[in-house]
Motif scaffolding. Structure first.
Motif, PDB file in Angstrom:
ATOM      1  N   TYR A 104       0.831  -1.201   0.000  1.00  0.00           N
ATOM      2  CA  TYR A 104       0.000   0.000   0.000  1.00  0.00           C
ATOM      3  C   TYR A 104       0.867   1.252   0.000  1.00  0.00           C
ATOM      4  CZ  TYR A 104      -3.967  -2.973   1.303  1.00  0.00           C
ATOM      5  OH  TYR A 104      -4.943  -3.930   1.322  1.00  0.00           O
ATOM      6  N   SER A 105       0.358   2.294  -0.596  1.00  0.00           N
ATOM      7  CA  SER A 105       0.922   3.621  -0.395  1.00  0.00           C
ATOM      8  C   SER A 105       0.303   4.183   0.881  1.00  0.00           C
ATOM      9  CB  SER A 105       0.597   4.537  -1.584  1.00  0.00           C
ATOM     10  OG  SER A 105       1.168   4.052  -2.770  1.00  0.00           O
ATOM     11  N   VAL A 106       1.153   4.489   1.863  1.00  0.00           N
ATOM     12  CA  VAL A 106       0.680   5.020   3.143  1.00  0.00           C
ATOM     13  C   VAL A 106       1.143   6.465   3.224  1.00  0.00           C
ATOM     14  CG1 VAL A 106       0.646   4.696   5.640  1.00  0.00           C
ATOM     15  CG2 VAL A 106       0.881   2.715   4.133  1.00  0.00           C
ATOM     16  N   LEU A 158      -9.233  -3.385  10.938  1.00  0.00           N
ATOM     17  CA  LEU A 158     -10.634  -3.075  10.641  1.00  0.00           C
ATOM     18  C   LEU A 158     -11.155  -3.807   9.409  1.00  0.00           C
ATOM     19  CD1 LEU A 158     -10.601   0.770  11.358  1.00  0.00           C
ATOM     20  CD2 LEU A 158     -11.595  -1.027  12.786  1.00  0.00           C
ATOM     21  N   GLY A 159     -10.291  -4.586   8.760  1.00  0.00           N
ATOM     22  CA  GLY A 159     -10.729  -5.340   7.591  1.00  0.00           C
ATOM     23  C   GLY A 159     -10.882  -4.498   6.344  1.00  0.00           C
ATOM     24  N   ALA A 160     -10.192  -3.365   6.286  1.00  0.00           N
ATOM     25  CA  ALA A 160     -10.303  -2.480   5.127  1.00  0.00           C
ATOM     26  C   ALA A 160      -9.559  -3.073   3.935  1.00  0.00           C
ATOM     27  CB  ALA A 160      -9.745  -1.105   5.458  1.00  0.00           C
ATOM     28  N   ARG A 161      -9.900  -2.606   2.753  1.00  0.00           N
ATOM     29  CA  ARG A 161      -9.221  -3.061   1.541  1.00  0.00           C
ATOM     30  C   ARG A 161      -9.231  -1.934   0.517  1.00  0.00           C
ATOM     31  NH1 ARG A 161     -13.550  -7.370  -1.117  1.00  0.00           N
ATOM     32  NH2 ARG A 161     -15.102  -5.810  -1.792  1.00  0.00           N
ATOM     33  N   ASP A 162      -8.234  -1.926  -0.317  1.00  0.00           N
ATOM     34  CA  ASP A 162      -8.073  -0.982  -1.428  1.00  0.00           C
ATOM     35  C   ASP A 162      -7.725   0.436  -0.973  1.00  0.00           C
ATOM     36  OD1 ASP A 162      -8.479  -3.049  -3.152  1.00  0.00           O
ATOM     37  OD2 ASP A 162     -10.304  -2.262  -4.051  1.00  0.00           O
ATOM     38  N   TYR A 163      -8.611   1.106  -0.239  1.00  0.00           N
ATOM     39  CA  TYR A 163      -8.280   2.480   0.168  1.00  0.00           C
ATOM     40  C   TYR A 163      -9.104   2.894   1.376  1.00  0.00           C
ATOM     41  CZ  TYR A 163     -12.551   4.579  -1.804  1.00  0.00           C
ATOM     42  OH  TYR A 163     -13.847   4.941  -2.065  1.00  0.00           O
ATOM     43  N   GLY A 164      -8.629   3.928   2.043  1.00  0.00           N
ATOM     44  CA  GLY A 164      -9.338   4.466   3.194  1.00  0.00           C
ATOM     45  C   GLY A 164      -8.470   5.496   3.885  1.00  0.00           C
ATOM     46  N   LEU A 183     -13.534   4.845   5.719  1.00  0.00           N
ATOM     47  CA  LEU A 183     -13.227   3.955   4.600  1.00  0.00           C
ATOM     48  C   LEU A 183     -13.991   4.328   3.344  1.00  0.00           C
ATOM     49  CD1 LEU A 183     -13.003   0.618   6.609  1.00  0.00           C
ATOM     50  CD2 LEU A 183     -11.233   2.325   6.132  1.00  0.00           C
ATOM     51  N   ILE A 184     -14.758   5.413   3.411  1.00  0.00           N
ATOM     52  CA  ILE A 184     -15.334   6.048   2.220  1.00  0.00           C
ATOM     53  C   ILE A 184     -15.059   7.559   2.316  1.00  0.00           C
ATOM     54  CG2 ILE A 184     -17.083   4.364   1.535  1.00  0.00           C
ATOM     55  CD1 ILE A 184     -19.109   5.938   3.249  1.00  0.00           C
ATOM     56  N   PRO A 185     -13.781   7.940   2.301  1.00  0.00           N
ATOM     57  CA  PRO A 185     -13.423   9.350   2.512  1.00  0.00           C
ATOM     58  C   PRO A 185     -13.868  10.235   1.352  1.00  0.00           C
ATOM     59  CG  PRO A 185     -11.508   8.116   1.803  1.00  0.00           C
ATOM     60  CD  PRO A 185     -12.598   7.101   2.029  1.00  0.00           C
ATOM     61  N   VAL A 214     -10.705   3.107  -9.212  1.00  0.00           N
ATOM     62  CA  VAL A 214     -11.611   2.375 -10.120  1.00  0.00           C
ATOM     63  C   VAL A 214     -10.922   1.122 -10.662  1.00  0.00           C
ATOM     64  CG1 VAL A 214     -12.812   2.498 -12.330  1.00  0.00           C
ATOM     65  CG2 VAL A 214     -12.929   4.428 -10.732  1.00  0.00           C
ATOM     66  N   ASN A 215      -9.656   1.233 -11.022  1.00  0.00           N
ATOM     67  CA  ASN A 215      -8.929   0.071 -11.548  1.00  0.00           C
ATOM     68  C   ASN A 215      -8.792  -1.030 -10.502  1.00  0.00           C
ATOM     69  OD1 ASN A 215      -8.564   1.123 -14.111  1.00  0.00           O
ATOM     70  ND2 ASN A 215      -6.592   2.077 -13.613  1.00  0.00           N
ATOM     71  N   LEU A 216      -8.616  -0.642  -9.243  1.00  0.00           N
ATOM     72  CA  LEU A 216      -8.552  -1.650  -8.180  1.00  0.00           C
ATOM     73  C   LEU A 216      -9.864  -2.420  -8.081  1.00  0.00           C
ATOM     74  CD1 LEU A 216      -6.685   0.416  -5.435  1.00  0.00           C
ATOM     75  CD2 LEU A 216      -5.808  -1.636  -6.593  1.00  0.00           C
TER      76      LEU A 216
END
Length: 221
Positions: A104-106, A158-164, A183-185, A214-216
């Motif tokens: 991930y990019s953090v 928290l079980g997040a995925r892709d972005y947040g 997780l929906i910023p 979108v690509n993710l």
């Protein structure tokens, strides 16, 4: 949108967040906050965008706590979360999965709100709507690493995925503590900390950020 449940998950994962209680709406008996150390920070349990957060969110006495909790119940029809106030700097960490490789990019940024009459810097609804808070790069490599590691561990817990987005604040000892997760910023051009963090940290512009998200999604089996 369930701040107290997120904090319990973080605590159960052995990660730092301020001690807290939940004051249920309509609670008329005396609020038991004896296990907490004042001042407390009081906010709705299920709202975003700084809703219900203002200069009265910092409670110095049980009376302050009861008054703010009653205001949240009346104005927003929800319970209140009261947590020990973290006096340190505040950070927002955007997390975005890489497209063509693992990891991930953090991307952390520091947020500095204008001080109120008491000298407190509260990122409440008015501050967020004005979009006038300072956004600063984190140049201290040790602090940056601590914030990024803490935020990514919480993201996974928290079980997040892709972005947040994970919000962090320092305690009196300078240690990062979890504030809340989104997780929906907000993904509005020129607004919100997620797009700003992408641009400041990895020079990822607004359109490229949206395309990556979108690509993710499209790459899922």
């Amino acid at each position: 949108r369930n701040k107290h449940l997120a904090k319990r998950v973080v605590i159960n994962s052995g990660l730092r967040t301020a001690p807290f209680i939940v004051v249920e709406r309509g609670q008329t008996t005396q609020i038991d906050s004896t296990q907490l150390v004042y001042p407390l920070f009081v906010k709705p349990t299920n709202s975003g965008g700084g809703t219900g957060i203002d200069e009265k969110s910092i409670a110095h006495t049980p009376r302050d706590l009861a008054s703010k909790a009653a205001s949240i119940a009346h104005d927003h029809n929800t319970d209140a979360l009261a947590e020990e106030y973290l006096p340190g700097r505040e950070f927002s960490v955007a997390i975005l999965k890489r497209e063509h490789r693992d990891g991930y990019s953090v991307m952390p940024i520091e947020l500095v709100a204008h001080a109120d009459q008491e000298g407190n810097r509260v990122l409440g609804q008015a501050a967020k709507k004005s979009n006038m808070e300072q956004v600063l790069e984190i140049t201290d490599p040790v602090l940056r690493a601590k914030i990024c590691d803490h935020a990514l561990a919480i993201f996974h817990a928290l079980g997040a995925r892709d972005y947040g987005r994970i919000d962090i604040r320092l305690d009196a000892e300078g240690e990062p503590n979890f504030l809340e997760a989104n997780l929906i910023p907000s993904l509005i051009a020129g607004y919100g900390s997620f797009p700003k963090a992408c641009l400041l940290n990895i020079n990822l512009d607004y359109e490229s950020m949206l395309l990556r998200i979108v690509n993710l999604a499209l790459s899922r089996n």
